[in-house]
Design a protein around this motif. Structure first.
Motif, short mmCIF file in Angstrom:
data_model
loop_
_atom_site.label_atom_id
_atom_site.label_comp_id
_atom_site.label_asym_id
_atom_site.label_seq_id
_atom_site.Cartn_x
_atom_site.Cartn_y
_atom_site.Cartn_z
N TYR A 272 0.84 -1.20 0.00
CA TYR A 272 0.00 0.00 0.00
C TYR A 272 0.87 1.25 0.00
O TYR A 272 0.58 2.22 -0.70
CB TYR A 272 -0.91 0.01 1.22
CG TYR A 272 -2.19 -0.77 1.06
CD1 TYR A 272 -2.17 -2.10 0.62
CD2 TYR A 272 -3.43 -0.21 1.34
CE1 TYR A 272 -3.33 -2.83 0.48
CE2 TYR A 272 -4.59 -0.93 1.20
CZ TYR A 272 -4.54 -2.25 0.78
OH TYR A 272 -5.70 -2.96 0.64
N GLU A 273 1.93 1.23 0.81
CA GLU A 273 2.81 2.39 0.90
C GLU A 273 3.51 2.65 -0.43
O GLU A 273 3.66 3.80 -0.85
CB GLU A 273 3.84 2.17 2.00
CG GLU A 273 4.80 3.33 2.19
CD GLU A 273 5.94 3.00 3.13
OE1 GLU A 273 6.95 3.71 3.10
OE2 GLU A 273 5.83 2.01 3.88
N GLY A 274 3.96 1.59 -1.10
CA GLY A 274 4.71 1.75 -2.34
C GLY A 274 3.84 2.06 -3.54
O GLY A 274 4.33 2.58 -4.55
N SER A 275 2.53 1.77 -3.48
CA SER A 275 1.63 2.04 -4.60
C SER A 275 1.12 3.48 -4.52
O SER A 275 1.08 4.08 -3.44
CB SER A 275 0.44 1.08 -4.57
OG SER A 275 0.87 -0.26 -4.48
N ASN A 276 0.70 4.01 -5.66
CA ASN A 276 0.02 5.30 -5.60
C ASN A 276 -1.36 5.10 -4.96
O ASN A 276 -1.88 3.99 -4.91
CB ASN A 276 -0.09 5.94 -6.99
CG ASN A 276 -0.84 5.07 -7.99
OD1 ASN A 276 -1.99 4.69 -7.77
ND2 ASN A 276 -0.20 4.74 -9.09
N ALA A 277 -1.94 6.19 -4.47
CA ALA A 277 -3.19 6.08 -3.70
C ALA A 277 -4.33 5.53 -4.55
O ALA A 277 -5.21 4.82 -4.04
CB ALA A 277 -3.57 7.45 -3.13
#
Length: 492
Positions: free
Chosen positions: A239-244
């Motif tokens: 989740y942190e590494g993906s865009n929102a």
């Protein structure tokens, strides 16, 4: 002399796979358009993807399907399939306009991004529309490979790390699924779930060691996909590494597909094999509780939402433990309401996303980023506050009704301890959801320029967040109608 090989067009029944074909053809057309039109605008790709997703959803909603097996008995058209595809495609249609942002994040400039997004949707549709283990496995792999690439295309160090972790965990999950299918095939001689269940019930689940191992592998495989504890460790980093935009979509679409596959596989095993029932009970209680406790310590809002989504998966899986029509209806209601809430909050995170790391060198959405937001951008603070109240399950906002119906299903089926755990975890979750509200309304701003929060706020993003907010605030008036539609479609 060899007999002639004949294929019956009636048995082929292309209409059953037309929804998936629409998404696949759409992906290919996007790639062809890019070859034919040089320097095309990214808005064209977004519009094409949106068009094919709408056609896909329209085909499912407006065409009358007979609930039956089709395409040589590999495709299963039933209420689970239709409901799952409607939720998936609705999520895709609402999330894809979030790519129309002001900041030029490079992944949205590539047509491959939109083609992979459509391949992802097609893979998830195949997963939900079959009870044949090979077809489910192929759909799972198509969707997973597309998703790994979409994550990595964000082109940041954390995105590469997230893609590698997700790929590693996904490969392990795929291996476990394949082993589970192999063992059940060895035990029964079939790969379609209806035949497998029929044989196992006749043989009283013998040979038991093969059945035991097969179910264990399936629990691990689907535990990874649904982020059940202890198979959840990839979730916060991904989740942190993906865009929102992608993180929000991941919190909805792959999980509803995995939940439907879990219903198909475990619906009978949970009722017929006592140890499966107890294992699920333990997994669900731990999955609801542990991530909630870890979320209390998070400094980044997106990581907090990642742990929150793990806990929500535990809530949803409780319906599979209860395993009846009332619980499944509550599950689909819960996920529809969760869709609108997550659409809104991840949409707001995307609106406030900036390329500059102003508040923290690692995190994009620290709690401090939203300090004093009520003074800098009151309207945004109110919207985010309402969405947090919904996630916390505060009435009358949307997710409250989902939790109430799930808890009601637990109580109606004598799962008193499970209902108590749900209620306690809702109270724990309220703390870290309200923590963001405290930062927005009760703390002083760190910066004085409120315009920085609106860097991505294009008209399409505002419209999508507005739709989500309407769904969150006025769901009270539609809950009964949604349940009526679910009950009409849900044939298990």
């Amino acid at each position: 002399m060899l007999e002639a090989f004949n294929i019956s067009l009636e048995g082929l029944n292309f209409f059953s796979i037309m929804p998936m074909l629409i998404a696949i053809v759409g992906a290919i057309i996007i790639l062809v358009v890019d070859l034919c039109i040089k320097d095309s605008n990214k808005q064209l790709y977004t519009i094409l993807a949106l068009l094919f997703l709408i056609l896909d959803l329209g085909y499912i909603v407006f065409l009358n399907f007979d609930f039956s097996l089709a395409f040589f008995d590999l495709i299963l058209i039933d209420g689970l399939s239709l409901l799952g595809q409607i939720i998936l495609l609705t999520a895709a249609i609402l999330f894809i306009p979030l790519t129309l942002n002001y900041n030029k994040f490079h992944e949205f400039e590539y047509p491959e991004y939109y083609a992979l997004f459509l391949f992802l949707c097609a893979g998830l549709q195949f997963m939900m529309s079959s009870d044949h283990l090979i077809v489910i496995f192929l759909g799972l792999e198509v969707a997973s490979l597309a998703l790994y690439t979409l994550i990595a295309m964000h082109n940041r160090k954390t995105a590469f790390e997230a893609a590698i972790k997700y790929f590693t965990m996904g490969a392990l999950s795929a291996g476990c699924f394949a082993y589970g299918a192999m063992l059940l095939y060895a035990a029964t001689g079939y790969l379609d779930l209806s035949s497998i269940i029929g044989v196992l019930q006749q043989t009283d689940y013998e040979p038991f060691y093969l059945v035991l191992a097969g179910i264990a592998f399936f629990i691990v495989a689907l535990g990874f996909k649904c982020s059940l504890v202890p198979f959840h460790t990839w979730t916060p980093d991904v989740y942190e590494g993906s865009n929102a935009f992608l993180a929000g979509f991941m919190s909805i679409a792959p999980k509803i597909a995995a939940l439907i596959v879990s219903i198909r596989i475990f619906n009978f095993f949970i009722n017929d094999i006592l140890w499966v029932h107890y294992v699920f009970y333990a997994l669900i209680v731990i999955t609801m509780t542990l991530p909630n406790l870890v979320a209390l310590t998070q400094k980044d809002v997106k990581r907090m939402l990642a742990y929150s989504s793990i806990s929500h998966a535990g809530f949803a899986f409780s319906a599979i433990l209860i395993s009846n029509d009332m619980a499944y209806s509550a599950l689909f209601l819960y996920w529809i309401l969760f869709l609108f809430t997550n659409l809104g909050i991840f949409g707001m995170l995307w609106i406030t996303r900036s390329k500059e790391q102003i508040w923290d060198t690692r995190y994009d959405h620290t709690y401090e980023k939203f300090s004093g937001l009520i003074k800098l951008s009151p309207f945004m603070a109110v919207i985010m506050g309402l969405l947090m109240l919904s996630l916390a399950g505060i009435p009358p906002f949307s997710l409250f009704w989902g939790k109430i119906y799930l808890i009601g299903a637990a109580l109606a089926n004598d799962y008193l301890f499970l209902a108590l755990v749900m209620a306690i975890n809702s109270a724990i979750a309220a703390y870290y959801y309200l923590k963001l509200i405290v930062y927005m309304f009760l703390k002083e701003p760190i910066i004085q320029d409120g315009s920085i929060y609106l860097q991505n706020a294009t008209l399409p993003l505002k419209i999508i967040v507005g739709i989500a907010l309407l769904g969150v605030c006025f769901s009270l008036f539609f809950v009964d109608k949604i349940l009526w539609v679910i009950s009409r479609l849900l044939v298990i």
